[in-house]
Design a protein around this motif. Sequence first.
Motif, short mmCIF file in Angstrom:
data_model
loop_
_atom_site.label_atom_id
_atom_site.label_comp_id
_atom_site.label_asym_id
_atom_site.label_seq_id
_atom_site.Cartn_x
_atom_site.Cartn_y
_atom_site.Cartn_z
N ARG A 104 1.16 -1.17 -0.18
CA ARG A 104 0.21 0.04 -0.50
C ARG A 104 0.96 1.00 -0.54
NH1 ARG A 104 -1.62 1.24 5.60
NH2 ARG A 104 0.37 0.02 6.93
N PHE A 105 2.23 1.18 0.15
CA PHE A 105 2.89 2.58 0.23
C PHE A 105 3.40 2.43 -1.21
CE2 PHE A 105 4.74 1.13 5.05
CZ PHE A 105 3.57 1.45 5.40
N GLY A 106 3.45 1.99 -1.91
CA GLY A 106 4.25 2.36 -3.43
C GLY A 106 4.96 2.16 -3.86
N ASP A 107 5.48 1.73 -5.00
CA ASP A 107 6.49 1.43 -5.45
C ASP A 107 7.83 2.86 -4.68
OD1 ASP A 107 5.95 -0.92 -6.27
OD2 ASP A 107 5.16 0.42 -8.67
N ALA A 108 7.11 4.29 -5.36
CA ALA A 108 8.45 4.93 -4.92
C ALA A 108 9.07 4.94 -3.09
CB ALA A 108 8.37 6.39 -5.42
N GLU A 109 7.78 4.04 -2.34
CA GLU A 109 8.82 4.38 -1.14
C GLU A 109 9.87 2.72 -0.84
OE1 GLU A 109 8.50 5.12 2.93
OE2 GLU A 109 8.01 5.87 0.98
N ARG A 110 9.10 2.10 -1.57
CA ARG A 110 9.92 0.74 -1.56
C ARG A 110 11.49 1.55 -1.57
NH1 ARG A 110 9.46 -4.99 -3.50
NH2 ARG A 110 7.32 -4.39 -4.74
N ALA A 111 11.87 1.88 -3.04
CA ALA A 111 12.78 2.74 -3.25
C ALA A 111 13.74 4.10 -2.54
CB ALA A 111 12.94 3.21 -4.66
N ARG A 112 12.65 4.17 -1.87
CA ARG A 112 13.69 5.17 -0.50
C ARG A 112 13.58 4.19 1.10
NH1 ARG A 112 9.49 9.51 -1.31
NH2 ARG A 112 7.74 7.77 -0.53
N VAL A 113 13.02 3.47 1.25
CA VAL A 113 12.85 1.86 2.24
C VAL A 113 14.45 1.80 2.44
CG1 VAL A 113 12.31 -0.03 3.41
CG2 VAL A 113 10.63 1.93 3.37
N GLU A 114 15.02 1.00 1.45
CA GLU A 114 16.13 0.23 0.45
C GLU A 114 16.85 1.02 0.98
OE1 GLU A 114 14.94 -1.13 -3.03
OE2 GLU A 114 14.04 -2.92 -2.47
N GLU A 115 17.39 2.35 0.53
CA GLU A 115 17.79 2.86 0.62
C GLU A 115 18.59 4.06 1.99
OE1 GLU A 115 21.29 6.19 -0.16
OE2 GLU A 115 20.30 4.43 -1.48
N ASN A 116 17.24 4.34 2.81
CA ASN A 116 17.12 4.38 4.21
C ASN A 116 18.41 3.22 4.80
OD1 ASN A 116 15.74 7.29 3.74
ND2 ASN A 116 13.76 6.12 4.28
N VAL A 117 17.69 2.29 4.21
CA VAL A 117 18.36 0.92 5.37
C VAL A 117 19.74 0.84 4.93
CG1 VAL A 117 18.74 -1.48 5.79
CG2 VAL A 117 16.34 -0.26 5.71
N ARG A 118 20.32 0.90 3.75
CA ARG A 118 21.73 1.49 3.71
C ARG A 118 22.22 2.11 3.70
NH1 ARG A 118 19.52 -0.38 -2.00
NH2 ARG A 118 19.64 1.56 -2.64
N ARG A 119 21.59 3.24 4.47
CA ARG A 119 22.62 4.46 5.04
C ARG A 119 22.45 4.30 6.26
NH1 ARG A 119 19.42 10.21 2.19
NH2 ARG A 119 20.48 10.10 -0.03
N LEU A 120 21.02 3.77 7.29
CA LEU A 120 21.12 3.58 8.40
C LEU A 120 22.61 2.72 8.65
CD1 LEU A 120 19.31 3.83 10.94
CD2 LEU A 120 18.21 1.72 10.38
N ALA A 121 22.44 1.37 8.12
CA ALA A 121 23.92 0.18 8.52
C ALA A 121 24.24 1.12 8.16
CB ALA A 121 23.68 -0.75 7.18
N ALA A 122 24.83 1.90 7.16
CA ALA A 122 26.26 2.82 7.49
C ALA A 122 27.06 3.25 8.52
CB ALA A 122 26.08 3.57 6.16
N ARG A 123 25.62 4.28 9.08
CA ARG A 123 25.77 5.18 10.23
C ARG A 123 26.04 4.64 11.18
NH1 ARG A 123 22.17 7.58 13.12
NH2 ARG A 123 20.23 6.95 11.48
N ILE A 124 25.36 3.06 11.49
CA ILE A 124 25.77 2.95 12.86
C ILE A 124 25.67 1.66 12.73
CG2 ILE A 124 23.41 4.13 13.90
CD1 ILE A 124 21.80 2.18 13.21
N GLY A 125 25.95 0.74 11.70
CA GLY A 125 26.30 -0.80 11.49
C GLY A 125 25.17 -1.58 11.31
N GLU A 126 25.34 -2.93 10.72
CA GLU A 126 24.46 -3.56 10.08
C GLU A 126 23.55 -3.95 11.52
OE1 GLU A 126 23.39 -4.28 7.42
OE2 GLU A 126 24.95 -3.34 5.81
N GLU A 127 24.37 -4.86 12.28
CA GLU A 127 23.14 -4.97 13.70
C GLU A 127 22.62 -3.67 14.20
OE1 GLU A 127 23.40 -8.62 14.45
OE2 GLU A 127 24.19 -8.74 12.61
N ARG A 128 23.14 -3.09 15.03
CA ARG A 128 22.35 -1.77 14.98
C ARG A 128 20.86 -1.64 14.50
NH1 ARG A 128 21.02 -0.42 20.25
NH2 ARG A 128 20.29 1.87 20.55
N ALA A 129 21.13 -1.02 13.25
CA ALA A 129 20.63 -0.88 11.56
C ALA A 129 19.13 -2.11 11.63
CB ALA A 129 21.24 -1.15 10.56
N LYS A 130 19.44 -3.49 12.00
CA LYS A 130 18.23 -4.46 12.05
C LYS A 130 17.81 -4.19 13.08
CE LYS A 130 21.17 -8.97 10.08
NZ LYS A 130 21.87 -9.38 10.24
#
Length: 439
Positions: free
Chosen positions: A275-301
């Motif tokens: 229901r969020f739409g395809d544009a949000e799917r791409a945004r989520v993927e990018e946000n999660v990548r940035r989050l992992a780069a900032r605080i680490g993979e385990e913390r990002a999970k």
Amino acid sequence: MSQTTLDVRPKTLDRRSAFVHEDWAARTFRVNREAFRSEDVIERERRRIWDRMWLYLGHESEVPNAGDFKQRTLAGRPLIFARDSKDKVRAYLNACPHRGTILCRETEGNAKTYQCFYHAWTFANTGELVGIPDPAAYPPERGFAAEMGLRSVPRFENYRGFVFVSFAAAGESLLEHLGNAREYVDLMAEHSAQGLEVIPGTHLYSIRGNWKLAVENAMDGYHFSPTHVTFVEYLKTTGYVTSDEGGRAITLDNGHSVLVFSGHGGRVGMQWEPRFGDAERARVEENVRRLAARIGEERAKRVAGTSRILYLFPNLLLFDIEGLAARQLEPVQPGFTDVRAWELAPAGESAEARELRIRILGSFIGPGGLATPDDVEAYECVQRGVVATAGDPRPQVDWSDISRGMERESRGEPARNVDEAGIRGFWRHWDSLIAGPGA
């Protein structure tokens, strides 16, 4: 801090007070319904909880600019929540030091000074008395500026933008009060490197029910599927099916608790649903990548991979599910509670993400969404129902059962989010404060 460290087991000690009966041999936990009806109980709560403990006031982003203020009532006391001209966030008692008149009568605004309409005493937003009519009527040696300034709340602390106050001059620090619940505040704050901000606007509504029923409801994953069947069916039409698998109910320090959901769907900016739409799917993927780069993979999970509802005793609920939201409870009478709620968001997110976030809030957590009206109806029905059993002398008739999951816990298994472990943790702490002797 690891997940294991935070998984605090309840002390499996029997408890028997006027309000709580806990029997681990029988795997039963019951609460006397008088706790929801009694004027004496709410007066004890005022003295032993609301007048002594750390209470959530608001988020610092609600007063972003020098001079901004909000009028707020907390534990029945009118307050001014403000950022002064020196950029310091403050909380004042909203009562003129002269004769006690409500000083600030506007709901919100921006002001360098506050003037009492009754006798025109004027105060800087930094607290000093800066003007009175006919100052010659008072002796100069009295030192009015220092003596008669605005009265700050006795204690004020800010943790990661969340502002708490206490009306007691002494007691444990805010960090001591938060205990291991801090970890879950941190997880919410770490959605953005710039921190969180409150989206302008406040939801204000009242509930014909006791404030403790709102706590029970929020920490009760058991009710989700039967009570919110409309929302569950709506999700199915979008191609998403919810699941409780892997969820946890975790009892924390000092009456705090958290429900963790691993299968309850999306969250704007971190998890995706159709229901969020395809544009949000791409945004989520990018946000999660940035989050992992900032605080680490385990913390990002932990930040992005699960959703949570955190309860901070006594008056704050933080929702990190669907959207990000804060809900503040304000008891008025045994059967009446005022609620204030705000949506939070990562500071600096795009306009598109912000628009989606506001829309999704309205679909679920907001007072007009597909969940909150169900919840309000549920605990208003409880409040009406507990009148039926009042004073019934038969054993256990006037008691609510909160035993779900005790059998699993007795076997050393972790509590599931459909168990009532978090509710039991709340009642143990509440009972320790209310049931015993004391002022």
